[in-house]
Design a protein around this motif. Structure first.
Motif, PDB file in Angstrom:
ATOM      1  N   UNK A  94      -3.998  -3.814  -3.689  1.00 22.75           N
ATOM      2  CA  UNK A  94      -3.051  -4.276  -4.700  1.00 22.75           C
ATOM      3  C   UNK A  94      -2.262  -3.124  -5.295  1.00 22.75           C
ATOM      4  N   UNK A  95      -2.912  -1.999  -5.541  1.00 23.10           N
ATOM      5  CA  UNK A  95      -2.243  -0.824  -6.096  1.00 23.10           C
ATOM      6  C   UNK A  95      -1.223  -0.256  -5.117  1.00 23.10           C
ATOM      7  N   UNK A  96      -1.599  -0.159  -3.844  1.00 24.20           N
ATOM      8  CA  UNK A  96      -0.686   0.386  -2.833  1.00 24.20           C
ATOM      9  C   UNK A  96       0.503  -0.541  -2.632  1.00 24.20           C
ATOM     10  N   UNK A  97       0.251  -1.849  -2.531  1.00 22.69           N
ATOM     11  CA  UNK A  97       1.336  -2.807  -2.295  1.00 22.69           C
ATOM     12  C   UNK A  97       2.280  -2.860  -3.486  1.00 22.69           C
ATOM     13  N   UNK A 149     -12.780   5.407  -0.432  1.00 25.19           N
ATOM     14  CA  UNK A 149     -11.398   5.046  -0.144  1.00 25.19           C
ATOM     15  C   UNK A 149     -10.453   6.060  -0.777  1.00 25.19           C
ATOM     16  N   UNK A 150      -9.433   6.438  -0.012  1.00 21.86           N
ATOM     17  CA  UNK A 150      -8.387   7.316  -0.509  1.00 21.86           C
ATOM     18  C   UNK A 150      -7.039   6.727  -0.111  1.00 21.86           C
ATOM     19  N   UNK A 151      -6.007   7.058  -0.853  1.00 19.87           N
ATOM     20  CA  UNK A 151      -4.680   6.577  -0.467  1.00 19.87           C
ATOM     21  C   UNK A 151      -3.619   7.559  -0.928  1.00 19.87           C
ATOM     22  N   UNK A 152      -2.458   7.470  -0.295  1.00 22.07           N
ATOM     23  CA  UNK A 152      -1.296   8.236  -0.715  1.00 22.07           C
ATOM     24  C   UNK A 152      -0.053   7.410  -0.472  1.00 22.07           C
ATOM     25  N   UNK A 153       0.972   7.674  -1.250  1.00 24.39           N
ATOM     26  CA  UNK A 153       2.245   6.967  -1.128  1.00 24.39           C
ATOM     27  C   UNK A 153       3.271   7.944  -0.562  1.00 24.39           C
ATOM     28  N   UNK A 154       4.007   7.498   0.432  1.00 21.96           N
ATOM     29  CA  UNK A 154       4.974   8.386   1.063  1.00 21.96           C
ATOM     30  C   UNK A 154       6.172   7.636   1.589  1.00 21.96           C
ATOM     31  N   UNK A 155       6.892   8.314   2.472  1.00 23.88           N
ATOM     32  CA  UNK A 155       8.061   7.702   3.106  1.00 23.88           C
ATOM     33  C   UNK A 155       7.611   6.926   4.341  1.00 23.88           C
ATOM     34  N   UNK A 156       8.232   5.797   4.566  1.00 27.24           N
ATOM     35  CA  UNK A 156       7.874   5.028   5.749  1.00 27.24           C
ATOM     36  C   UNK A 156       8.800   3.859   5.965  1.00 27.24           C
ATOM     37  N   UNK A 163       6.064   3.652   1.483  1.00 27.59           N
ATOM     38  CA  UNK A 163       5.001   3.351   2.446  1.00 27.59           C
ATOM     39  C   UNK A 163       3.677   3.853   1.892  1.00 27.59           C
ATOM     40  N   UNK A 164       2.603   3.252   2.374  1.00 26.48           N
ATOM     41  CA  UNK A 164       1.281   3.655   1.936  1.00 26.48           C
ATOM     42  C   UNK A 164       0.377   4.013   3.087  1.00 26.48           C
ATOM     43  N   UNK A 165      -0.504   4.968   2.849  1.00 25.08           N
ATOM     44  CA  UNK A 165      -1.512   5.345   3.831  1.00 25.08           C
ATOM     45  C   UNK A 165      -2.866   5.289   3.144  1.00 25.08           C
ATOM     46  N   UNK A 166      -3.762   4.480   3.685  1.00 28.34           N
ATOM     47  CA  UNK A 166      -5.098   4.334   3.114  1.00 28.34           C
ATOM     48  C   UNK A 166      -6.099   4.905   4.103  1.00 28.34           C
TER      49      UNK A 166
END
Length: 684
Positions: A407-410, A429-436, A573-576
């Protein structure tokens, strides 16, 4: 108490003086299915011999009879040519029988009689569907068999005709006819449909079966007279459970085969541990991996590890495995629900075939019902609200933590934004927000696939070649500008066969993937990966600096996701990253959200599917047999909700109304379950 049957069918003969019989092959399959059906015959073992030599038949008869205990019931069935000598001796023809030398090449009546008399089983039944079969009783000693009105434990013989009559194949018989011998046809009819339960006590006894068969055969062919001989009588000798009181069903012959029941049995065995995982209170299945028990909650892991106790269940278990793989590939989520729907459909279709409905017409009904169900799902779906994303992801993954993270990434990427999942090196779990960017175009050829199980082409840290217009065959020289340590993603607007061939050849040296898309998506991708958008005429000028850069690319047959890397703000974009155990659950959640963003949502916990099934019942159309298939599939759509409620020890009405499911996943569940049901119906 064991119930054992040996069915001998001989229709093909080496000696041309014995005409080919079409009935035995068809009869034996249908009779075996009825006897194996747990709701009818419930036999422990059913062995079938087709077109065997006399010595093989003798050995099989002796094997099945000599191993019996006193509490067992045993049934022998012969469908073949009956031969009589001038001295009225009766023989049963085998595949190698010579008509004028039956004593050495056929099965004599005396052999069968001696074996049955010596058998220790308290219940013994011999069914003879051959010409002159009534001659079996001739020559018995005076205190031997007699005709009885009531038969209990003992030795019983039922014949298709008397000692002087032929046993007829049906007049309407053709090479592919579902019905064959009149005697066996009526016998199966009485067992499978329950019409032979003359006293309505729920069981078909030997004497009831004979009275039913005799009356029906005589009614249809007055020149054929079934016979009945027995000795020994105590309690009634029960052959089968009745499908209902006499007259409760239309008089039709069961149309399933032993193969149908074999698949259904194995499917139920493998489906049960999967169905127990459904819902928030779903159980973990215990299966053995390398002879050690392990706990599993994922449908894919369960079916991959499942090993049936009985080897006969392996075929049906394979159906479950294929179904789970199909749903995971197409939708990412919903595999357990699809298994529950398919199991319910198979059970309903077996019942329909037990009532005599033709499998092919049932299949047409199932296919039509699935198409209509897809339309009803689209009508019932409502748009996904941003506030519902975390809950939907939690339902799909079975984890509140995963749901919250997705939910946080979306929230950052948008419900249709690209989100990639990969196995991390650490725990949690880890995530980052980037270009995509994510677009609805997949790889140009399945030969680009790098992960055969998931049918994905995955590139890590690839170089990206962007070409506007038509990609020519000389693309190979451009790809060669990239060092050997990097994969290459080629994106163009048009792809020639020559260029595709060149790229596939380069794929033997390094990972290469080609994707065809339109100019707008090409421009969006350029903004993410950089590099230069080359015109086809300038392809020869390409250098290493002409290529863009991406952190990861995942292409399937229908979409491509490109992740360009982390940015400090404004990412699209998100990467989990998740450990190996969590990654599949995260992927299911992400794909469920993407599907819901595209197709909308339904009430969750299987309730939305059950509501579609209820509406589907009212829309049934077609022939009576097609309607039967339609109804069987419609009823099966209620199975996921029933299993979710059962696992939670509540009723369906008590399920949480706030839970949501993706309508796209629901449609994939329906499509995959219908495909499995159709495959099942086409078993020979």
């Amino acid at each position: 108490m064991g119930r054992h049957a040996l069915l001998v069918a001989t229709g093909e003969y080496e000696d041309v003086r014995l005409s080919r019989l079409r009935a035995p092959e068809q009869d034996v399959e249908r009779l075996a299915a009825v006897l194996e059906d747990p709701d009818v015959g419930g036999f422990t073992t059913v062995e079938v011999l087709r077109d065997r030599a006399d010595h093989e038949i003798r050995r099989a008869v002796e094997d099945v009879l000599s191993e019996r205990a006193a509490e067992d019931f045993v049934l022998l069935y012969f469908s073949c040519h009956g031969l009589t000598t001038p001295a009225r001796r009766l023989y049963f023809a085998a595949a190698n029988t010579v008509p004028d030398r039956p004593a050495g090449t056929a099965i004599p009546r005396s052999f069968l009689n001696e074996q049955l008399e010596d058998c220790r089983a308290s219940g013994r039944l011999l069914l003879l569907d051959c010409c002159f079969s009534g001659a079996f009783v001739e020559g018995f000693k005076a205190d031997g068999m007699t005709v009885l009105d009531d038969v209990g434990t003992g030795y019983v013989v039922m014949t298709a005709s008397n000692a002087y009559e032929y046993a007829f194949e049906q007049d309407s018989l053709s090479l592919d006819a579902p019905r064959a011998s009149l005697f066996t046809d009526v016998l199966i009819e009485g067992l499978a449909g329950g019409d032979a339960d003359l006293d309505g006590d729920g069981w078909v006894d030997v004497d009831e079966l004979f009275k039913y068969v005799r009356d029906e055969v005589r009614d249809r062919r007055p020149d054929q007279t079934p016979q009945y001989f027995a000795h020994g009588s105590s309690k009634p000798l029960r052959i089968a459970r009745a499908g209902g009181a006499r007259g409760g069903r239309s008089r039709r012959t069961a149309s399933y085969t032993a193969g149908h029941l074999l698949v259904a049995r194995g499917f139920r065995a493998a489906a049960e541990p999967v169905c127990r995982t459904l819902g928030p209170m779903g159980r973990r299945a215990v299966v053995f991996v390398d002879r050690r028990p392990v706990e599993l909650s994922d449908a894919s892991a369960i079916v991959a590890a499942f090993q049936p106790d009985d080897p006969r269940d392996s075929l049906g278990a394979g159906y479950v495995r294929d179904l789970v793989e199909r749903v995971r590939r197409d939708a990412g989520d919903g595999a357990a629900s699809a298994v529950a729907v398919a199991r319910g459909a198979l059970d309903g279709l077996v019942g329909a075939m037990r009532d005599g409905h033709n499998p092919v017409r049932l299949m047409r009904g199932v296919t039509a019902a699935a198409t209509r169900a897809g339309e009803l799902i689209a009508e019932a779906a409502v748009p996904l609200e941003p506030t519902d994303v975390a809950g939907l992801a939690a339902t799909a993954s079975g984890s509140a933590e995963v749901g919250a993270l997705v939910g946080q990434v979306v929230a950052a990427t948008g419900p249709r934004g690209p989100v990639l999942v990969e196995e991390g090196r650490g725990f949690g779990l880890e995530h980052e927000i980037g270009r995509g960017v994510r677009f609805d175009s997949g790889y140009a050829s399945s030969l680009f696939v790098t992960d055969a199980v998931r049918r994905e082409a995955v590139l890590v840290a690839p170089r990206v070649l962007l070409v506007s217009g038509h990609l020519p065959g000389r693309v190979g020289s451009a790809v060669d500008q990239v060092g050997p340590g990097h994969g290459v993603l080629v994106v163009c607007e048009e792809l020639s066969h020559q260029a595709l061939t060149v790229l596939l050849e380069r794929g033997g040296q390094r990972p290469v993937v080609a994707v065809v898309t339109d100019h707008d998506r090409l421009t969006r991708l350029h903004a993410v990966v950089g590099g230069t958008v080359l015109d086809a005429d300038l392809l020869e000028t390409a250098t290493a600096r002409s290529f863009g850069h991406a952190e990861k690319v995942v292409a399937t047959s229908w979409e491509t996701l490109v992740y360009g890397g982390r940015v400090s703000a404004g990412g699209t974009a998100g990467l989990i990253r998740a450990d190996a155990a969590e990654a599949p659950r995260v992927e299911r959640a992400v794909r469920a959200v993407h599907s819901a963003a595209r197709d909308g949502v339904l009430r969750g916990g299987g309730v939305g599917l059950a509501e579609v099934g209820a509406r589907l019942h009212a829309d049934a159309a077609g022939t009576p047999e097609e309607v039967a298939g339609w109804h069987a599939f419609a009823a099966a759509l209620a199975e996921p909700a029933r299993r979710v409620a059962e696992n939670a020890a509540v009723t369906v009405d008590d399920l949480d109304p706030s839970v949501l499911d993706s309508a796209g996943v629901a449609r994939s569940v329906v499509t995959a379950a219908a495909h499995t049901a159709a495959r099942f119906l086409l078993v020979g």
